[in-house]
Each structure stands twice: as C-alpha cells, then as structure tokens.
Scaffold this motif. Structure first.
Motif, PDB file in Angstrom:
ATOM      1  N   UNK A 163       0.780  -1.329  -0.074  1.00 38.07           N
ATOM      2  CA  UNK A 163      -0.112  -0.020  -0.005  1.00 38.07           C
ATOM      3  C   UNK A 163       0.804   1.417   0.100  1.00 38.07           C
ATOM      4  N   UNK A 164       2.226   1.062   0.108  1.00 38.01           N
ATOM      5  CA  UNK A 164       2.913   2.482   0.362  1.00 38.01           C
ATOM      6  C   UNK A 164       4.120   2.431  -0.870  1.00 38.01           C
ATOM      7  N   UNK A 165       4.744   1.408  -1.320  1.00 31.75           N
ATOM      8  CA  UNK A 165       5.716   1.710  -2.304  1.00 31.75           C
ATOM      9  C   UNK A 165       5.599   0.854  -3.740  1.00 31.75           C
ATOM     10  N   UNK A 166       4.299  -0.032  -3.697  1.00 33.12           N
ATOM     11  CA  UNK A 166       4.498  -0.944  -4.559  1.00 33.12           C
ATOM     12  C   UNK A 166       4.479  -0.418  -6.132  1.00 33.12           C
ATOM     13  N   UNK A 167       4.117   0.669  -6.205  1.00 33.92           N
ATOM     14  CA  UNK A 167       4.190   1.362  -7.562  1.00 33.92           C
ATOM     15  C   UNK A 167       5.250   2.355  -7.626  1.00 33.92           C
ATOM     16  N   UNK A 168       6.028   2.103  -6.726  1.00 35.83           N
ATOM     17  CA  UNK A 168       7.335   3.437  -6.746  1.00 35.83           C
ATOM     18  C   UNK A 168       8.415   2.889  -7.432  1.00 35.83           C
ATOM     19  N   UNK A 169       8.663   1.766  -8.298  1.00 35.70           N
ATOM     20  CA  UNK A 169       9.874   1.326  -8.823  1.00 35.70           C
ATOM     21  C   UNK A 169      10.236   2.418  -9.664  1.00 35.70           C
ATOM     22  N   UNK A 170       9.530   3.137 -10.602  1.00 30.99           N
ATOM     23  CA  UNK A 170      10.225   4.026 -11.463  1.00 30.99           C
ATOM     24  C   UNK A 170      10.789   5.357 -10.623  1.00 30.99           C
ATOM     25  N   UNK A 200      -1.872  -7.910   4.877  1.00 31.36           N
ATOM     26  CA  UNK A 200      -2.319  -6.758   4.016  1.00 31.36           C
ATOM     27  C   UNK A 200      -1.294  -6.090   3.129  1.00 31.36           C
ATOM     28  N   UNK A 201      -0.048  -6.266   3.554  1.00 39.66           N
ATOM     29  CA  UNK A 201       1.083  -5.525   3.118  1.00 39.66           C
ATOM     30  C   UNK A 201       1.954  -6.198   2.173  1.00 39.66           C
ATOM     31  N   UNK A 202       2.209  -7.503   2.428  1.00 38.20           N
ATOM     32  CA  UNK A 202       3.016  -8.584   1.710  1.00 38.20           C
ATOM     33  C   UNK A 202       3.088  -8.375   0.211  1.00 38.20           C
TER      34      UNK A 202
END
Length: 323
Positions: A163-170, A200-202
C-alpha cells in the motif's frame, strides 16, 4: 571453521548491539519500542571476545545491527574494536540514518567499510507515514555525506509494502540512475507481532525482478561474504538494484550468516524457535570454549526456515535481532 551439517560455511556475523529503536516503523514497531531498558546489553569487552572467537573460526565480515545501533553511545568504539580484530576484513552497519549525517565521519575513521540505510519511500509524506519520523531529507543528506567522506559501500534498504511503495519502482530507478548506490528491496517478512499487517502489505519481490529483467538488468556475481541479496546492474544506471526474497525457492541453500543478539544469544536462523546463551562464555579472553560451543551449535542449524508455512519462530519483531 564454522561449517554446518549441509556444508555451509559461515563467514558473516550479524551482531545486534541494542533492541532500542527511536523509529515507529509500521512493519516492525508501530506502537513504539517494547524494550524499556538498556540493561544486559553486551559490553565492549564482551563484543571483542565474541568477534575474536568468530574471526578465529573464519568469520570475515561483521554487520552491526539493532534496534537502532547509533543509539549506543559507544558505537564508534564498537566499530573500531571489531575492525581491529585479526581476520575481520569488513565491518558494516545497518541504521535508520537518524544520526548518519552527524556521526558518519567518526564511524568511517573508526574503520566502518559499509553502511545500509533504511529508506522505505522517497516521498517525504509516505516516509513519515511508514516510519513515524519526518526525517527523509535529513537521512538522504546523510547518505550523500557518507558517500562524500569515503565510506566504501553505501546502500539503501527498502521494505516492500503493497500500500505504500508497490508502484514506486520508477522513482527508485530514477534515484539510482545518477547515483552510484545500491538500493535493495526486501520482502516483508512474517514475525510474531505483525500477522495482520503482513497479510495486508506483503508484496513478492518476484514482481520487481520481472520488471528489472524485462528492462535489461543483469544479475551480478556474489562475493563469499555477501548477504542474501540478488543484485542487478544496468549499463544505463550508475547504481544497482537488489532483491532480498526470503520466500523464494532455495533462499537458505547458500546461507553464510549467523546472528547474535544484544544480550549475547546465538540465533542460528532469524526465524528459529530457540537460541543459545553465549554470555557465560564471554567472561574470559580464552576463546577456546566459545569456539568449541559455536562449532557444535552450528551442527544443529536447520536447512531452511519455515516462512512459507507461515511459521516465524520466536522472533516477535525485527528490532529484536536486527533482521
């Protein structure tokens, strides 16, 4: 040498020096620290005797962990003591970075070779939400300072959180494109206190791995004393990306590390049910009894943890033994 029943040789000691931490990371200590006393922490002389015995048995790398190790006032002396022990080639530190900018020079002059800094988001608001501290800018300044003063290896540790950095790879890739720094993504691990949070977060590191491979990143060769990270490089990037995936197949097959807690307890695995008290063997400069004990103890090390079976042993949270 320290070799177990599966012919794994242990050249890497992870030494916790305190359970105290001043951050309230959501995946570790969301309600704050549950250790309210510094009593019983290993003394400097006990640390010297411990590391000396490990070095005589072939340990070449010591990583100082916590809790937050910089909360110990004698951390600089601990670094210097470990680095001066014959056989120890590399002394590393894992820190939340709270005192990195202030103390990095003293640590480097004491002999620190490498530092890993926890940065779970490059967005200041998200960082504050995850850690309970509005310190991202100061910590990033500390990382820049640590590199500038000549600490040989400076790495960033990032716990993957759905919920916090899953989409932050770029954003992370952009960060390492212009900086010669290794950033390692660590899968969230199940511990005794975080069952609901874990569910929830894994986020599996395999999703990051697939994206890296699709973009032309190449797996690097490991050194003998390296930890479990798979590190990838790309010709268009100055930095590297690493992955620590404890739920992956054969993760434990090349294990090379043992852990000792800040109270002098030997952990054969981060997720073991039991541990052995070394304290009584640290009261004399005679290393032989401790060396014999360690050689016997490693024969009882299991081939693998049981995380995939949702079993995390007696580890309540990662501040307890340093992750």
């Amino acid at each position: 040498m320290l070799t177990d029943a599966y012919a794994r040789r242990f050249s890497y000691l992870r030494l916790s020096v305190t359970e105290i931490c001043n951050f309230r990371c959501s995946y570790c200590l969301p309600d704050g620290n549950d250790c309210d006393s510094r009593a019983g922490e290993l003394t400097l002389s006990e640390i010297k005797r411990l590391v000396t015995a490990f070095a005589k048995l072939g340990t070449r790398k010591v990583r100082i962990t916590g809790g937050e190790p910089s909360l110990r006032k004698d951390l600089t002396e601990i670094i210097a003591t470990c680095k001066a022990i014959p056989g120890i080639e590399k002394v590393a530190l894992t820190t939340n970075g709270y005192r990195l900018k202030r103390d990095a020079l003293a640590w480097q002059q004491a002999g620190l070779d490498a530092v890993n800094v926890s940065v779970d988001s490059l967005d200041a608001d998200t960082f504050h939400l995850v850690t309970g501290q509005d310190k991202l800018a100061d910590i990033l300044d500390g990382i820049t300072h640590a590199k500038a003063i000549g600490i040989k290896q400076v790495k960033i540790n990032t716990v993957l959180l759905k919920q916090h950095n899953a989409l932050a790879l770029p954003d992370f890739l952009k960060f390492v494109q212009q900086q010669a720094i290794a950033l390692r993504f660590i899968e969230l691990m199940r511990t005794g206190d975080n069952a609901g949070f874990y569910q929830r977060q894994h986020l599996s590191g395999a999703s990051i791995q697939q994206q890296l491979l699709a973009q032309g990143w190449q797996l690097n060769t490991k050194a003998n004393t390296d930890g479990p990270a798979l590190e990838y490089s790309h010709p268009a990037y100055q930095g590297q990306i690493g992955l620590i995936m404890p739920y992956s197949k054969d993760f434990c097959a090349d294990c090379n590390r043992l852990r000792v807690s800040s109270k002098g307890q030997l952990y054969l695995c981060l997720f073991t049910d039991s541990h052995q008290d070394l304290r009584r063997l640290l009261q004399s400069d005679n290393s032989a009894p401790l060396m014999h004990f360690l050689q016997q103890a490693v024969q009882g090390k299991a081939f693998s943890h049981q995380l995939a079976a949702d079993y995390s042993g007696s580890t309540r949270h990662l501040a307890q033994i340093g992750g």
